[in-house]
Design an enzyme around this catalytic site. Structure first.
Site, PDB file in Angstrom:
ATOM      1  N   GLY B  79       0.812  -1.220   0.000  1.00 45.74           N
ATOM      2  CA  GLY B  79       0.000   0.000   0.000  1.00 45.74           C
ATOM      3  C   GLY B  79       0.842   1.265   0.000  1.00 45.74           C
ATOM      4  O   GLY B  79       1.936   1.292   0.552  1.00 45.74           O
ATOM      5  N   LYS B 200       8.194   0.945   5.590  1.00 51.65           N
ATOM      6  CA  LYS B 200       7.077   1.751   5.113  1.00 51.65           C
ATOM      7  C   LYS B 200       5.759   1.224   5.643  1.00 51.65           C
ATOM      8  O   LYS B 200       5.543   0.012   5.607  1.00 51.65           O
ATOM      9  CB  LYS B 200       7.044   1.696   3.582  1.00 51.65           C
ATOM     10  CG  LYS B 200       5.792   2.280   2.965  1.00 51.65           C
ATOM     11  CD  LYS B 200       5.136   1.359   1.935  1.00 51.65           C
ATOM     12  CE  LYS B 200       4.481   0.157   2.610  1.00 51.65           C
ATOM     13  NZ  LYS B 200       3.658  -0.658   1.703  1.00 51.65           N
ATOM     14  N   ASP B 203       0.217   2.493   8.659  1.00 50.05           N
ATOM     15  CA  ASP B 203      -0.439   1.896   9.821  1.00 50.05           C
ATOM     16  C   ASP B 203       0.383   2.012  11.099  1.00 50.05           C
ATOM     17  O   ASP B 203      -0.147   1.843  12.196  1.00 50.05           O
ATOM     18  CB  ASP B 203      -0.749   0.416   9.574  1.00 50.05           C
ATOM     19  CG  ASP B 203      -1.747   0.227   8.442  1.00 50.05           C
ATOM     20  OD1 ASP B 203      -2.310   1.239   7.992  1.00 50.05           O
ATOM     21  OD2 ASP B 203      -1.954  -0.911   8.022  1.00 50.05           O
TER      22      ASP B 203
END
Lengths: 548, 548
Positions: B79, B200, B203
């Site tokens: 994502g 990365k 969240d």
């Protein structure tokens, strides 16, 4: 302890820019006498005391005038718009500049505060807490309509108790219409209370040559464009979704148009065009499908579609269907409710509609048809504002491309995501433009009041120039009026400014949309900036720039 | 012609801040040998060549070293997160600084680009177009998992064709796990290709002492907090809605917690707490209802509730119900589909569930129960990510207060609005913090590569200090690993960092939430600023500040 974010603290110190004429003593210059935009005879008859007044503009002056101290009341009316607090702080500063003994009273919770005499005095301690902030929480707002003489008399009585000499009504087209009626009523009675309006609405549908834009439109569109840009970047990175984004604005599509000009999405539906071309829902879907198919041919199975909130009501066939449904569901309420399943309900209803509406109804996706039957307000009417138009269009596009795929006419993929942006922008902290514009409107209202004016709307024009060159003044509210049918009777109302299909903003969009649709020409406006270079921080909307 | 917004143009010129050690020649200092967070014996056995390596930190050095030119490959995995483009530009600048003949190849569309040999050389013309921008569109991303030896061999073959000596994998916990496995595989084969990971994920669930935060978390939380603040201001102005806001983040509630710390909403549900306390859905609703009732007693019939996306899966009873439904719907698919109405389907299903799950199921609102039965993925499983948890909670609160009203225990009003924020933040242009952090991570990866390191994750620490004082270096990926059951087998994976209930961020929230709930203590963070005072522009998350 009240905690503030670093940005809240930094923005407290911002000194809004004002027109040169508002910086010192002001001379009020009278322009030509005015006329209403239509139905001049009728409007003049209804506003014998406030019709035809001249346009006013302010000029800087050397002459020092003394103004008596006076008490002024202010209300916020209707939906929130960024900058409302700055109108009030501008008004406060303006009144205090003219006479430091003047007082400002805020009536609470909108127009009902006036009739119920709910108020608080706005002192500098309070005002300072709200400078350059979003929201209407300083005194609240409300949707009560000020239309009855009994309300006017009650308002007058309450003003007399507080020795209030002028009221400032900050609101949209309806509230300003009511402000004009109130001004006329007080003038006819020689009541000694002036009424001044201030043009507010994020929807952008309150404007004329003299009111170039309503406040809040700039900030709200910038917030929505930030989000649209972010979603566009996501679409272009993930390359797997079509995002259908519904934008606030029921009665006009200015927001969708402005956001389209800022962000260059693949599709933007403009309700006014849909109505003018007498399009059906299917034709609206066709328009989107065409873009989806073209993009798929290039291997691009993603995109962004903007949908104005009011779309369904602008589609003539849907409007007719909803009107029929309202009548019919009222008549057959018990029969419909007695049925066991949605399928039976849909079939029953389809059998009672006119042939045309029945065809439209049975052509709708089931879930949407069910929503029309089930989500009704306490009066039994279909709740148009609750219709998930963005989801509806996404579903319809999906089923259309599925069919095209079977026919071998579509080789791509389609997956939809839907969003609705409204509350995200209505109470954002005002952009520099809206902070400056609203503060200037408040200062302007103070000058109009001090000079004994009533039935005027505060006006600040020449808004694409630097603030220093803005022209402050007043516009008679009656100038914006025409006669329209409301609840069965003809009434004098401010004419709503819809998107003009021959205007430069729409034409600019229309010239580019084919390219934006087929290619990926996304622009990423990013978040509102307060401190950076002027071309980043102080530019107003594309709409206003193009209209100039 | 490519059109850019004024902010896009202004941000192109931004020079990200980097740690002092990265400004000139770098000395790589080896720290202590490391161990995995758990299951040391097993992990060491699986990573004989890359286990136990020391932590690395960089220091400024006077020694000028010559590095040979080398080709490096980079992929974006999973994502989107703000700052991905800056990792790549930092990597590019880092490689070119060490030897201007080095080349950077971007593999397209995520890990599948590596195996399919889809790539483009990233030249300065391309890189300059993407500096400080959001999105992953420079080379795209994808979710293919790099797990099989055949994929590794294919990757190696493609690297050899381009004479690539090192790969940089920018991804979340899964992608970095796979990067470590790949590094070990190449090391065991003496393949001559190093692998470096970069942490990365918006969240925030990829972190340890050495990886203080994953990139993108800062920016995404700031975008969501801007919107939450705007909605709070609207709630406090209109005073008539409860807004239920679902926030992205399925496997941990860091985003909801950070946004709560920034904006101080009335309620924020933290999934980890719900699971730890073994709460039912009804108990979660109770928690909200309690706040609604308390606020109503003060005449405040509005508020904001934050809901983490993964909530339903953290409620033990719901998790059990969903698992049962998946099995049962697979077994009785035809029977369920043959039934005529949702009501019949619900009754059929309730009869087949265990007593406990049946009770949970029949207690759900019908619309939600229907959704569980109807919205299934191609494997027949309930699609948890499609569950409108925010709407579910709003509906359940509504029916609960209605009941309380009848019993005379609630005198207020309740009206809900629901929102989901995810795509709005994933591709936002990075904040100054994320722009600096990601650029520094890219520069760090270049130094690790030049120094022959493999199986390391780029690490930049001491992040609450000014960037000058940040500590760059590397952390062996194996250090973050433990053994977990995945698809039935035990696998070495990076341990997910859930919200710690004894950590300072949660405890700070827990100490204040009663007050935030009953009163209105909203904070309005406003939009990300790039140009203003440093306390407005350069502060990172509350989570990180509190953890320090």
């Amino acid at each position: 302890m009240k905690i503030k974010s670093p940005l809240q603290i930094a923005r407290e110190k911002y000194a809004p820019k004002v027109p040169a004429a508002l910086k010192g003593s002001v001379k009020v210059v009278e322009g030509d006498k005015t006329q209403s935009v239509a139905d001049q005879g009728e409007i003049e008859k209804m506003f014998p005391n406030t019709y035809g007044m001249p346009i006013l503009s302010f000029e800087a002056s050397d002459e020092k005038k003394n103004f008596p101290a006076m008490n002024v009341g202010v209300i916020l009316s209707g939906g929130q718009a960024p900058g409302g607090h700055n109108v009030i702080s501008g008004l406060f500063d303006g009144l205090k500049t003219l006479n430091s003994d003047s007082k400002l009273f805020g009536f609470l919770g909108g127009p009902s505060g006036l009739t119920d005499n709910e108020y608080k005095e706005l002192t500098s301690d309070i005002i300072d807490e709200y400078r350059n902030t979003g929201g209407f929480d300083i005194i609240g707002s409300g949707r009560t309509k000020l239309e009855e003489e009994s309300q006017f008399d009650q308002t007058l009585e309450n003003c007399k108790k507080l020795d209030i000499k002028a009221l400032v009504i900050i609101g949209g087209d309806d509230s300003n219409t009511n402000a004009a009626v109130l001004a006329e009523y007080f003038a006819a009675k020689n009541a000694g209370v002036q009424v001044i309006g201030v043009p507010k609405t994020i929807d952008g549908d309150l404007k004329t040559d003299m009111i170039e834009t309503s406040f809040g439109f700039d900030t709200a569109c910038k917030v929505y464009s930030e989000l649209i840009g972010n979603i566009q970047r996501d679409a272009n990175s993930a390359k797997k979704y079509y995002h259908f984004i519904k934008l606030m604005g029921r009665s006009a599509s200015h927001i969708a148009l402005e956001c389209a000009l800022q962000a260059q999405p693949n599709v933007a539906i403009i309700s006014e065009e849909v109505e003018a071309k007498n399009m059906t829902l299917d034709q609206v879907v066709d328009q989107i499908v065409e873009v989806v198919v073209k993009r798929a041919e290039k291997g691009e199975n993603f995109g962004v579609v903007l949908v104005p909130e009011g779309l369904v009501e602008f589609i003539p066939a849907m409007k007719a269907l909803i009107a029929e449904l309202n009548d019919m569901l009222a008549k057959y309420e018990n029969e419909v409710n007695a049925l066991d399943s949605n399928k039976e309900r849909r079939e029953f209803v389809a059998g009672k509609l006119s042939a045309e509406s029945s065809k439209v109804f049975t052509g709708l996706p089931n879930s949407f048809a069910n929503q029309l039957l089930l989500d009704r307000d306490p009066h039994g009417n279909v709740q148009v504002s609750m219709i998930d138009t963005e989801q509806l269009l996404s579903d319809m596009v999906k089923s259309r491309v599925k069919k095209l795929k079977k026919e071998g006419k579509f080789n791509g993929k389609f997956s939809g995501q839907s969003h609705f942006f409204g509350y995200e922008g209505r109470c954002a902290a005002p952009s520099n433009f809206d902070a400056d514009y609203t503060y200037s409107l408040g200062r302007t209202a103070a000058v109009l009041i001090a000079n004994g004016k009533t039935g005027y709307m505060a006006s600040v024009r020449n808004l694409t120039a630097p603030a220093d060159e803005w022209i402050a003044g007043g516009v008679p509210v009656t100038m914006l009026m025409n006669m329209e049918r409301r609840h069965g009777a003809m009434k004098p109302v401010i004419q709503k400014a819809l998107v003009k299909l021959d205007g430069k903003p729409f034409k600019t969009f229309a010239e580019s949309r084919k390219e934006w649709g087929e290619n990926t020409e996304f622009v990423y406006p990013g978040p509102i900036q307060y401190f950076g270079p002027t071309e980043v921080c102080d530019q107003t909307t594309k709409t206003l720039q193009l209209e100039k």
